[in-house]
Design an enzyme around this catalytic site. Structure first.
Site, mmCIF file in Angstrom:
data_model
loop_
_atom_site.group_PDB
_atom_site.id
_atom_site.type_symbol
_atom_site.label_atom_id
_atom_site.label_comp_id
_atom_site.label_asym_id
_atom_site.label_seq_id
_atom_site.Cartn_x
_atom_site.Cartn_y
_atom_site.Cartn_z
ATOM 1 C CG ASP A 169 21.144 -33.676 -42.721
ATOM 2 O OD1 ASP A 169 21.784 -34.135 -41.758
ATOM 3 O OD2 ASP A 169 19.928 -33.408 -42.649
ATOM 4 N N GLY A 175 18.949 -28.961 -36.258
ATOM 5 C CA GLY A 175 18.809 -28.799 -34.813
ATOM 6 C C GLY A 175 18.755 -30.149 -34.136
ATOM 7 C CB ALA A 190 19.213 -32.040 -11.029
ATOM 8 C CG ASN A 191 19.710 -35.881 -13.509
ATOM 9 O OD1 ASN A 191 20.266 -35.972 -12.428
ATOM 10 N ND2 ASN A 191 18.423 -36.133 -13.679
ATOM 11 C CG ASN A 214 9.278 -28.341 -22.515
ATOM 12 O OD1 ASN A 214 8.444 -28.561 -21.633
ATOM 13 N ND2 ASN A 214 9.412 -29.098 -23.577
ATOM 14 C CE1 TYR A 267 15.589 -28.065 -29.786
ATOM 15 C CE2 TYR A 267 13.647 -27.309 -28.596
ATOM 16 C CZ TYR A 267 14.258 -27.706 -29.771
ATOM 17 O OH TYR A 267 13.530 -27.720 -30.942
HETATM 18 P P1 NAI Z 1 14.934 -34.064 -37.009
HETATM 19 O O1 NAI Z 1 15.804 -34.627 -35.933
HETATM 20 O O2 NAI Z 1 13.882 -34.951 -37.589
HETATM 21 O O3 NAI Z 1 15.842 -33.508 -38.222
HETATM 22 C C1 NAI Z 1 16.951 -32.667 -38.003
HETATM 23 C C2 NAI Z 1 17.898 -32.750 -39.211
HETATM 24 O O4 NAI Z 1 19.027 -31.937 -38.903
HETATM 25 C C3 NAI Z 1 18.395 -34.175 -39.447
HETATM 26 O O5 NAI Z 1 18.363 -34.484 -40.821
HETATM 27 C C4 NAI Z 1 19.823 -34.128 -38.923
HETATM 28 O O6 NAI Z 1 20.704 -35.052 -39.560
HETATM 29 C C5 NAI Z 1 20.199 -32.664 -39.209
HETATM 30 N N1 NAI Z 1 21.315 -32.243 -38.372
HETATM 31 C C6 NAI Z 1 21.453 -32.436 -37.032
HETATM 32 N N2 NAI Z 1 22.646 -31.975 -36.646
HETATM 33 C C7 NAI Z 1 23.287 -31.490 -37.743
HETATM 34 C C8 NAI Z 1 24.547 -30.914 -37.959
HETATM 35 N N3 NAI Z 1 25.426 -30.757 -36.957
HETATM 36 N N4 NAI Z 1 24.871 -30.517 -39.216
HETATM 37 C C9 NAI Z 1 24.006 -30.691 -40.242
HETATM 38 N N5 NAI Z 1 22.789 -31.252 -40.085
HETATM 39 C C10 NAI Z 1 22.426 -31.650 -38.843
HETATM 40 O O7 NAI Z 1 14.313 -32.731 -36.404
HETATM 41 P P2 NAI Z 1 12.987 -31.923 -36.834
HETATM 42 O O8 NAI Z 1 11.898 -32.299 -35.919
HETATM 43 O O9 NAI Z 1 12.768 -32.023 -38.288
HETATM 44 O O10 NAI Z 1 13.431 -30.438 -36.439
HETATM 45 C C11 NAI Z 1 13.939 -29.489 -37.377
HETATM 46 C C12 NAI Z 1 14.135 -28.169 -36.660
HETATM 47 O O11 NAI Z 1 12.893 -27.727 -36.100
HETATM 48 C C13 NAI Z 1 15.131 -28.231 -35.497
HETATM 49 O O12 NAI Z 1 15.879 -27.023 -35.454
HETATM 50 C C14 NAI Z 1 14.229 -28.346 -34.293
HETATM 51 O O13 NAI Z 1 14.840 -27.882 -33.119
HETATM 52 C C15 NAI Z 1 13.056 -27.465 -34.721
HETATM 53 N N6 NAI Z 1 11.819 -27.767 -34.000
HETATM 54 C C16 NAI Z 1 11.163 -28.962 -34.133
HETATM 55 C C17 NAI Z 1 9.973 -29.184 -33.441
HETATM 56 C C18 NAI Z 1 9.186 -30.464 -33.556
HETATM 57 O O14 NAI Z 1 8.099 -30.541 -32.979
HETATM 58 N N7 NAI Z 1 9.644 -31.451 -34.315
HETATM 59 C C19 NAI Z 1 9.406 -28.178 -32.544
HETATM 60 C C20 NAI Z 1 10.177 -26.962 -32.487
HETATM 61 C C21 NAI Z 1 11.330 -26.786 -33.187
#
Ligand code: NAI
Length: 446
Positions: free
Chosen positions: A236, A288, A296-297, A346, A352
């Site tokens: 991370d 992610g 637009a923004n 979306n 995204y």
């Molecule tokens: P979150 O924001 O809670 O956790 C994401 C983690 O990735 C964090 O620990 C962050 O520090 C780490 N991270 C971000 N940028 C980074 C980088 N440049 N290098 C290393 N680590 C990095 O997000 P969440 O909800 O746990 O999502 C995890 C994955 O699931 C993402 O890819 C997200 O797009 C995908 N996702 C989540 C959904 C949801 O409903 N929460 C729905 C669909 C997809």
């Protein structure tokens, strides 16, 4: 984790009110800790092909209570509809209609699974029948009750129904590990895949990297892979170092602080792995971010980081791992996190959705590259999952989003983690370049 509305409708007065005015009453989903048994019996196998006999036989060997007819059963745990030899649409009815009378006998958390073959654009009548299975299955999933799910396994022509990869997909969909997967068709495209030696620890002896592991879905993936026996490397950003260290300690994992989008991240990861003599069997590309705005923004400072973290970093990291030549084990597994936003689009998420649609196309192409060495690449597309990311949504939007699926609730991070763990396992060796939706049959996209 249960949301406030669900707690209300599960109370006696709330339940009565919801029933009277027709509000959604989400069922309690049974997950692995509620139902550890891999198959909910009795299992009714419908269909009279050699494939149906073979599947029934395999389930019997595994100790399941298997029946070939539904009549007379007051409770049914699972139903398999074996439709592998359909030649025309009129052959569908005689196999699926015996299920009609049995639907009211399905136990809470029941499973209905179709086994069929994909349409190939060769034979109009046969393809119409094969395509018809998809429409049937997706509609049935909308009609399931009490946390039951309906999914399909699409088995490519030439792959036997009892191939390890098909049985692996079947076992995942029959188990409580797929609680938030419904209305989906999972394609098994090759006969590869191997039965798990220890079903309680399917990843024993394997080493996996999880990016974005400090919190949310990534942390849940780490816990699930560890429970399934994997040795872990957790990555991370430096800013999440404290949470990362805490989780790594808990799981006896190796922490790596690295921004996946930083220049040279791939080389630094390879160096960190070499320094510790680590060889990866599985790579979970979960890191992610979102930076939502209407187009637009939209500005480059919102667009660029989303593309850089969500997709470009995945391409660069896998390139570096593949090019290094000595940090990936044989038959490596890559699992990447997509999103239903990448499937249906979306509002406010052009950046995204571009990145996540890119992820799905990326794993498809990568799977072709990895096939030569027996590896696989697949994606998991979560729908609405209860995490910090979704907790930040405006309250009304969030409440609507979590009800817009057949199971009428948000999924939990563990639901995504279970699908990831399955795709990392030897059993999933026949699944290549697929995107598995973990979305409760979100009403968007296919
Ligand atoms: P979150 O924001 O809670 O956790 C994401 C983690 O990735 C964090 O620990 C962050 O520090 C780490 N991270 C971000 N940028 C980074 C980088 N440049 N290098 C290393 N680590 C990095 O997000 P969440 O909800 O746990 O999502 C995890 C994955 O699931 C993402 O890819 C997200 O797009 C995908 N996702 C989540 C959904 C949801 O409903 N929460 C729905 C669909 C997809």
């Amino acid at each position: 984790m249960t949301d406030a509305y669900t707690r209300f409708v599960r109370s006696a007065p709330g339940g009565m009110l919801a029933k009277q005015i027709g509000l959604p009453r989400p069922a309690r989903l049974l997950r692995r800790e509620d139902r550890p048994a891999p198959v909910l019996g009795p299992v009714v196998v419908l269909g009279d092909t050699a494939g149906a006999d073979a599947i029934a036989h395999r389930l019997l060997e595994q100790g399941a209570d298997v029946r070939r007819r539904a009549d007379g059963l007051t409770t049914i745990g699972s139903v398999l509809l074996v439709l592998d030899e359909l030649a025309a649409p009129e052959e569908l009815g005689p196999i699926v209609l015996p299920l009609a009378g049995a639907l009211r006998s399905l136990a809470p958390g029941a499973r209905v699974i179709t086994l069929s073959r994909p349409a190939r654009g060769e034979d109009p009548a046969r393809d119409a029948a094969r395509g018809g299975v998809e429409g049937f299955l997706r509609s049935l999933a909308h009609e399931m009750r009490a946390g039951g799910t309906a999914n399909g396994v699409l088995v490519e022509d030439g792959v036997a129904l009892e191939a390890p990869g098909v049985l692996g997909a079947l076992r995942f969909l029959l188990s409580a590990r797929s609680a938030f997967v419904t209305g989906q068709l999972l394609t098994v495209s090759s006969a590869d895949g191997a039965a798990t030696e220890d079903p309680a620890r399917p990843l024993a002896g394997r080493t996996a990297l999880v990016t974005g592991a400090a919190r949310g879905i990534g942390a849940s993936i780490a816990r699930t892979l560890a429970a399934d026996g994997a040795r872990l490397i957790l990555l991370d950003v430096p800013g999440a170092g404290t949470e990362l260290a805490r989780l790594a300690n808990e799981l006896r994992a190796v922490p790596i602080q690295l921004d996946v989008a930083s220049p040279g991240a791939g080389d630094r990861l390879v160096a960190a792995l070499r320094e510790r003599n680590l060889i990866l069997d599985a790579v979970v590309l979960n890191a992610g971010i979102t930076r939502d705005k209407l187009l637009a923004n939209m500005t480059a400072d919102r667009w660029d980081p989303v593309l850089a973290v969500n997709i470009t970093s995945q391409i660069r990291l896998t390139e570096a791992l593949l090019d290094a030549g000595d940090v990936l084990g044989p038959q490596p597994r890559v699992v990447s996190l997509a999103s239903t936003s990448g499937i249906a689009g979306n509002r406010g998420q052009t950046n995204y959705a571009a990145s996540k649609a890119g992820v799905m196309a990326f794993v498809d192409a990568l799977a072709a590259d990895l096939a030569a060495r027996g590896g696989t690449a697949n994606a998991v597309a979560p729908g609405f999952i209860e995490t910090e990311m979704t907790a930040r949504m405006p309250a009304l939007t969030r409440e609507i989003a979590r009800r817009l699926n057949s199971l009428q609730q948000g999924g939990l991070p563990v639901d995504v983690a279970e699908a990831v763990s399955f795709l990392c396992s030897a059993e999933a060796g026949g699944i290549r370049g697929a995107t598995l939706r973990v979305c409760g049959q979100n009403m968007v996209g296919r």
